[in-house]
Each structure stands twice: as structure tokens, then as C-alpha cells.
Design an enzyme around this catalytic site. Structure first.
Site, PDB file in Angstrom:
ATOM      1  N   GLN A   1      -8.134  -5.026   8.913  1.00 10.87           N
ATOM      2  CA  GLN A   1      -7.246  -4.435   9.639  1.00 10.87           C
ATOM      3  C   GLN A   1      -7.771  -3.506  10.702  1.00 10.87           C
ATOM      4  OE1 GLN A   1      -2.890  -5.248   8.788  1.00 10.87           O
ATOM      5  NE2 GLN A   1      -3.763  -5.027   6.519  1.00 10.87           N
TER       6      GLN A   1
ATOM      7  N   LYS B   1       0.711  -1.284   0.100  1.00 12.70           N
ATOM      8  CA  LYS B   1       0.071  -0.004  -0.006  1.00 12.70           C
ATOM      9  C   LYS B   1       0.808   1.103   0.125  1.00 12.70           C
ATOM     10  CE  LYS B   1      -0.769   0.529   4.983  1.00 12.70           C
ATOM     11  NZ  LYS B   1       0.053   1.612   5.001  1.00 12.70           N
ATOM     12  N   THR B   2       1.900   1.224   0.784  1.00 13.41           N
ATOM     13  CA  THR B   2       2.806   2.408   0.819  1.00 13.41           C
ATOM     14  C   THR B   2       3.679   2.661  -0.519  1.00 13.41           C
ATOM     15  OG1 THR B   2       3.072   2.031   3.189  1.00 13.41           O
ATOM     16  CG2 THR B   2       4.970   3.512   1.998  1.00 13.41           C
TER      17      THR B   2
ATOM     18  N   ASP C   1      -3.366   7.861   4.436  1.00  9.54           N
ATOM     19  CA  ASP C   1      -2.938   6.553   4.825  1.00  9.54           C
ATOM     20  C   ASP C   1      -3.779   5.868   5.808  1.00  9.54           C
ATOM     21  OD1 ASP C   1      -1.575   4.144   4.450  1.00  9.54           O
ATOM     22  OD2 ASP C   1       0.212   5.307   5.727  1.00  9.54           O
ATOM     23  N   GLU C   2      -3.900   4.695   5.872  1.00 10.61           N
ATOM     24  CA  GLU C   2      -4.465   3.858   7.021  1.00 10.61           C
ATOM     25  C   GLU C   2      -6.017   4.575   7.226  1.00 10.61           C
ATOM     26  OE1 GLU C   2      -3.279   1.273   8.108  1.00 10.61           O
ATOM     27  OE2 GLU C   2      -1.005   1.308   8.314  1.00 10.61           O
TER      28      GLU C   2
ATOM     29  N   ARG D   1       1.254 -11.350   9.878  1.00  6.68           N
ATOM     30  CA  ARG D   1       2.482 -10.869  10.263  1.00  6.68           C
ATOM     31  C   ARG D   1       3.636 -11.820   9.997  1.00  6.68           C
ATOM     32  NH1 ARG D   1       1.461  -6.763   9.636  1.00  6.68           N
ATOM     33  NH2 ARG D   1      -0.717  -7.431   9.079  1.00  6.68           N
TER      34      ARG D   1
END
Length: 688
Positions: A248, A33-34, A217-218, A594
């Protein structure tokens, strides 16, 4: 500028090339995503020719903002006429207020008070008003009010319980104080810009036109106030691009509103949705487990992660007798990995409840493994555990002034600094410990230096210590039960934002104490405390250490080898008042994703729970993710509403949910509308 598209998959490229209009990039865990967001920023500036000053990118942390700025500038290869506006939400709010706070009749030489200063101010106000409430609890509630745009008047009207009525009164005094002194707290950096933009239409239009392209973002972590600010900032052009993952969203407890992302296309017209589903982090078996688990959430946008890495080792299931066997099993597995050449930094152990770290810490210490506790405090360093240990040390040796001073006013006995100094001075003059002075000096003599009430309280304290000392010597295994009954240490930590966690930690310690004396009936209190001292001391923590942390703290991180412990009902998922099964499931999804190469899920037959050993049922999540046969699946449909949530009704206005009840296919909500309670079906209100 061809390098902007290097390494982008088709979905990422589609998102990058979208220019005008509303865009939701639904980015699954590990899907880049970044990279997508920074590539889009570079594309707008370097290919389309958008003035960098006409862009605004908002993040949640300074670290994320810095990383994204560096990545974007690297792609632009310094061919950027001006740095793009890339800030955290709160930094943007600060800059905005420097220019426009005068709209509220205030000067722009305001001072920002940090959290410590805020708590000191609240403490002083509470003291002046003779209100005895935990300052962290007050601070947390006022922060909730501001981020939900709940004014002082609404807070006062909607408060039902006594403690919330008191908080509302403190809120009023606090607001008057900071305005009179031209102070701004952290929450004001969002609330005040919203108030200014909402009330000044010309400024709203000017600001929206200034920032023609906005990215966030987020986005799944945004709250009601952040959503409303974005609505105003994009109001003139609709060029809003948000990146996030509804699966998430794990911060509902601190105000994040998952509806912001789930219903994004309802709030912003003609939204284009691009799903990033190619995961570059984990192998196929790990993602299969994650996909299976999260599909049991009915309230989600829906996507399926596909591994770019392909097949790998299957997910392991560890079944142990209890938490000690679990810790030993993991410690030995970890040691084996390290002996095989694995860097300890590539290994993590995750848990849902912080209290579970105690057995892990003990197990790793016994095996001589270095570890770091990320995003939390070591079990034996937590305030409530230090209090417990100080009490036990005082019971063992009442002449231990260091330990006694920590607990002499816990729970409160009216011992202030001045009176304590007087007691200490008298003890020193007589050449005895503080305890000896209190215990042996006649009451009438003590009342000559402190008040009669305090002297009586101190005498009672000394007698309690003497009583518990006698029990510790005659029957140490029964000490903790008697201690809990007489001291009631848990009462100290009531009405705090972290009350539940502290209760769990105290129960964990009580259970550990009882278990130690059950296994070694002839053990002494001194031996128990010495063992703790050894367990809680890591003399040589190496740079390369295993990471132990909560799942919340692990978000955004990745490890080659991951162990998730405590997969039992009541521990994970966490059950009880205020628990949200959908969010619990999302936590499970975060934990699983993770892991890059190896994942081990662990459950036990019994654990200490609320101070006693209890037989545990394995977590429903083990069945839902497909690692065990799903014979007794407990699928919990979520209403999307929970107690304490603010909602809005088209007629009654804003209210606070007091209760949620399933009724057929709908949910009946008990809502407090400014003091008036009504039962309303959930389909007739909107979460805010």
C-alpha cells in the site's frame, strides 16, 4: 489486563507480546493494524510495566494519533500513570525544537509559518529576484530538498535545467530569510531535529534512552528524513516497532521511500517480522483479485490476504462503449442499490485520474443522485476549468465583466491591479463594459491612462475575443481548436507540481466540447454553457451521498459497494515519463481492497484523451488480477529507481537520478553527482 488480548488472532497476539528488539509488523489491508499497535502499547504499559513516558508512538495524522491514544487508554482503563507520548512526526519535531533549537544558535521563540505564509514569502523573494516561476512549483521543490537533506549548496551544484537553477537561488534566499527572522517551516520540523541529533552525540544518546520503546504507524509512507530520525532515536536500544504494508505504498511521488520498509531488516539488526494476513473487511473473491494483481510486483516482501468473512459474490466486470455509457451504467446500478435499501454512504466510485470525475458528475446529476467528491474539487470548480468557462462566457458575451476580469491576465498581459482599476474607472465613466471600452477606444486614448505596451496588449486581447466570437457564431464546433491555438491556456499551468493533472482536465474539457457539437451539430455556444451550468450545480446535496474520489484519497477507507473506473492502458495504469508500474499496481491493490462485499471493475472502448476520442486498450491489470483471460500480459519489472530519486554512492556521494535504462538483469542509472554526470549500475548505489 486480559482484555488486551480479546479479539486478537495468533499473529496479532505474537506482535503484541514482542517486547525488546526490532519488529516489523507487515499488516495487509483490513488486517487490524491499528488494533494491534494500540494493543501492543497497552501491553507494554499495563502488563510489562513500562513507564508511559518511556514510549514514543509516531503517526502521520492528528486523527490517527488521537484515535490510537483513545484506544490504548481504553484498554488500560485509566490505569496509566502518565499519558503515553503519541504524536505525529511533525508534532514531535516541534516539541523537540522548543527544547533544543538553541543547539543551532537559534532562540526557542521561533514562529512556525504555515503553507500560505511560506508561499507569500517565496512569491516576494521571486519577485525581488525577477524570477518568473510558479510559486507552487518552487514550494514543492524546496520541500523535496529539505526532506531529502539536500542543502542549498548541493541544490545549486546539481541543478541543470534553468528553472531548477532559479529554484536553488530562491532556496538560498529563502533559507537566509527564515533563519534571520527565526522562522520555522513545516519541513524544518523534521530537518532541524535531525541536524541537532546528528551533530550532538550526547543529546542523541540522552534522547534515545528517554524513549526506550518506539512505534511507528504507516511506516511504508516514511521518507528518507523520517527514516534517519528513527535511526537516531532507536540507536541506543534498537527497540523500534514499525507497522506498515509495502503493498500500500502509493506516495512515492511525494517523497515516500518504499525501501524503508522493503529493506527494514537490513537497516535494523535481528528484526522479527510478523505478517498480519487475516483480512476482516473483504470477501474471498475480492481478496483473490487483490492477491493476484499484487503478486505481479517482483519487488515486495510478500504476503497473502485471507478473508475472515469467507465466500461472497464474485467480482463484476463492466465493459462499456465510452465514458458516458460508463457513467450511465454506474448511476443506474447505484440507483438500484439505493432502491434496494443500501445506504448511499456505503457506495464509492474510484478513479486513478481526477479528470475522469467529469463524466461521473454529469451522469449522476442527470440521474438525480446526490454525491460528494472526497479529497478533491468538483470538475467544474477547478481553476483551469473555471478559466476555460470564463473565456467561453466572455466570447459569448464580451460585456460580461465578471468573466472577463477572471481571464484578462491569463495568460499574462501585464495587467496589474492599479492599471486594471484605471481601466474599470474609465469604462464606468463612459457607461460601457470593460470590453467595450478597450475595443472601441482609440489606442492613443488608452495610453493616456496605462503604458503603451499594456494598451497594445489589451487591444490585441479585445481583437482575439472578437475573432473567436465570430467563429463561435459561424462555426461553433471549430471554436475550441482555434481557441487552443490562439490562447494557449495550457502554458499558464506549466512548471507546477500539478501540471499533468491540469493538462488532463483541460483535455477532458476540450474533448467534452468537441463531443457535444459532434452529437448536436446545430447546438450553440450558449446552449453548451447553459448545459454546463445545470450539470455543475447540485441544489440538494443530502447527508447520505455516494462518494466519488481518487484512489489516493480512498486509502484507509472502506465501503460495501465499490466501482473502479478507467481500467484502460494510459489511464490505469498511468503511463509515460516518471510513471512507476509497481506503484500503479499498488494503487490497484488499494482500490480493490476498499470493497467489503461488492466490487465492480470498469473499462471502456474509447475515451476522450488529450482532446480527442481515442480507442482504448483494456488495462493489463484486468489480466493480472485474473478477472479476464491473461492473453497479452504486460508484466513490467520495476528497478525500484526512477528519475528524480536521490541516491548515494560509496565514492561519489549523493546524486540525483536523471535516467533509468534496463541493461541485462540490472539497470543503468544516469546520475548527477553535484554537476558531474556518471552512468552507474543500480546495484552499486543506495536509494536515500
Amino acid at each position: 489486563m486480559e482484555n488486551i488480548f480479546n479479539g486478537l488472532n495468533p499473529s496479532q497476539k505474537e506482535a503484541v507480546e514482542h517486547i525488546d528488539g526490532s519488529l516489523l509488523i507487515l499488516a495487509g489491508a483490513g488486517t487490524g493494524k491499528t488494533k494491534t499497535l494500540t494493543s501492543r502499547l497497552a501491553y507494554l504499559i499495563g502488563v510489562i510495566g513500562i513507564d508511559p513516558r518511556s514510549t514514543l508512538t509516531l503517526t502521520f495524522t492528528n486523527k490517527a494519533a488521537l484515535e490510537m491514544r483513545n484506544r490504548a487508554l481504553s484498554l488500560l482503563k485509566n490505569r496509566c500513570s502518565a499519558p503515553p507520548a503519541l504524536y505525529t512526526f511533525h508534532k514531535f519535531g516541534l516539541l523537540f525544537l522548543k527544547f533544543h533549537i538553541s543547539k543551532l544558535g537559534r532562540k526557542n521563540n521561533f514562529v512556525i509559518i504555515d503553507s500560505d505564509d511560506k508561499k507569500k514569502l517565496l512569491k516576494q523573494i521571486a519577485k525581488d529576484m525577477n524570477i518568473d516561476l510558479d510559486i507552487s512549483f518552487i514550494n514543492n521543490e524546496i520541500s523535496k530538498y529539505k526532506n531529502s537533506l539536500i542543502t542549498v549548496d548541493i541544490a545549486k551544484e546539481s541543478a541543470e535545467l534553468v528553472q531548477y537553477k532559479k529554484v536553488a537561488l530562491i532556496y538560498e534566499k529563502y533559507q537566509n530569510n527564515i533563519v534571520d527572522n527565526n522562522l520555522v517551516d513545516f519541513d524544518d520540523l523534521l530537518m532541524l531535529p535531525y541536524q541537532i541529533l546528528k551533530s550532538d552525540n550526547a543529546l542523541r544518546i540522552e534522547t534515545s534512552n528517554r524513549y526506550q520503546y518506539i512505534m511507528v504507524d504507516e511506516y511504508q509512507d516514511t521518507n528518507e528524513l523520517q527514516f534517519k530520525i528513527l535511526e537516531l532515536l532507536s540507536s541506543e536500544h534498537g527497540n523500534l516497532c514499525v507497522v506498515g504494508d509495502d503493498d500500500q505504498s502509493i506516495y512515492g511521488w511525494r517523497g515516500a521511500n518504499i525501501r524503508n520498509i522493503l529493506e527494514y531488516d537490513k537497516y535494523f539488526e535481528n528484526t522479527k517480522v510478523v505478517k498480519l494476513e487475516t483480512n476482516y473487511r473483504s470477501t474471498t473473491p475480492i481478496l483473490n483479485i487483490a492477491n493476484s494483481l499484487i503478486e505481479h510486483n517482483s519487488y515486495r516482501l510478500g504476503k497473502k490476504l485471507i478473508s475472515h468473512r469467507g465466500d461472497g459474490k464474485g467480482v463484476e466486470l463492466s465493459h462499456c462503449l465510452d465514458e458516458m455509457h460508463e457513467a450511465r451504467f454506474i448511476a443506474r446500478k447505484v440507483q438500484s442499490l439505493i432502491n434496494g435499501g443500501v445506504n448511499a454512504q456505503e457506495i464509492a466510485v474510484l478513479y486513478r485520474i481526477n479528470a475522469l470525475s467529469r463524466s461521473l458528475e454529469d451522469g449522476f446529476n442527470r440521474e438525480g443522485l446526490s454525491f460528494k467528491l472526497l479529497g478533491g474539487m468538483r470538475f467544474y470548480e477547478r481553476a483551469e476549468i473555471k478559466d476555460l468557462i470564463s473565456y467561453l462566457r466572455t466570447i459569448l458575451n464580451p460585456n460580461d465583466d465578471f468573466s472577463l476580469l477572471r481571464i484578462i491576465n491569463k495568460p499574462k498581459r501585464g495587467v496589474g491591479k492599479v492599471s486594471l482599476d484605471k481601466i474599470q474607472n474609465e469604462a464606468q465613466l463612459n457607461g460601457v463594459s470593460i470590453y467595450e471600452y478597450i475595443y472601441h477606444t482609440p489606442l492613443e486614448n488608452i495610453t493616456q491612462i496605462v503604458s503603451k505596451k499594456l494598451a497594445s496588449n489589451l487591444k490585441e486581447f479585445a481583437n482575439i475575443i472578437q475573432h473567436l466570437k465570430a467563429i463561435s457564431e459561424s462555426s461553433p464546433s471549430t471554436l475550441i481548436d482555434e481557441f487552443d491555438k490562439i490562447i494557449a491556456l495550457k502554458d499558464i499551468y506549466q512548471n507546477r507540481p500539478d501540471t499533468v493533472e491540469r493538462m488532463q482536465n483541460i483535455d477532458e474539457f476540450y474533448g467534452y466540447f468537441n463531443d457535444a457539437f459532434e452529437k448536436f451539430p446545430n447546438a450553440t455556444l450558449e446552449e453548451f454553457l447553459n448545459d454546463i451550468s445545470l450539470q455543475s450545480d447540485q441544489d440538494n446535496i443530502e447527508n447520505s451521498a455516494i462518494t466519488i474520489m481518487s484512489i489516493h484519497a480512498s486509502k484507509g477507507l472502506e465501503f460495501e459497494h465499490v466501482f473502479v473506473i478507467g481500467l484502460e492502458e494510459e489511464f490505469f495504469p498511468l503511463l509515460g515519463d516518471g510513471s512507476d508500474m509497481s506503484e500503479e499496481r499498488r494503487l490497484g491493490y488499494v482500490a480493490i481492497t476498499r470493497a467489503k462485499t461488492n466490487l465492480t471493475l470498469c473499462y471502456v472502448d474509447s475515451r476522450f484523451y488529450k482532446g480527442k476520442r481515442k480507442q482504448m486498450d483494456k488495462s493489463r491489470f484486468l489480466g493480472e488480477c485474473g478477472i479476464i483471460p491473461n492473453t497479452s500480459l504486460k508484466v513490467t519489472k520495476s528497478s525500484g529507481f526512477k528519475k528524480g530519486d536521490p541516491v548515494r554512492h560509496k565514492i561519489f556521494g549523493m546524486g540525483i537520478i536523471q535516467g533509468v535504462t534496463k541493461v541485462g538483469k540490472d539497470y543503468r542509472l544516469k546520475i548527477n553527482f553535484g554537476g558531474t554526470k556518471k552512468d552507474i549500475l543500480s546495484s552499486f548505489v543506495q536509494a536515500i
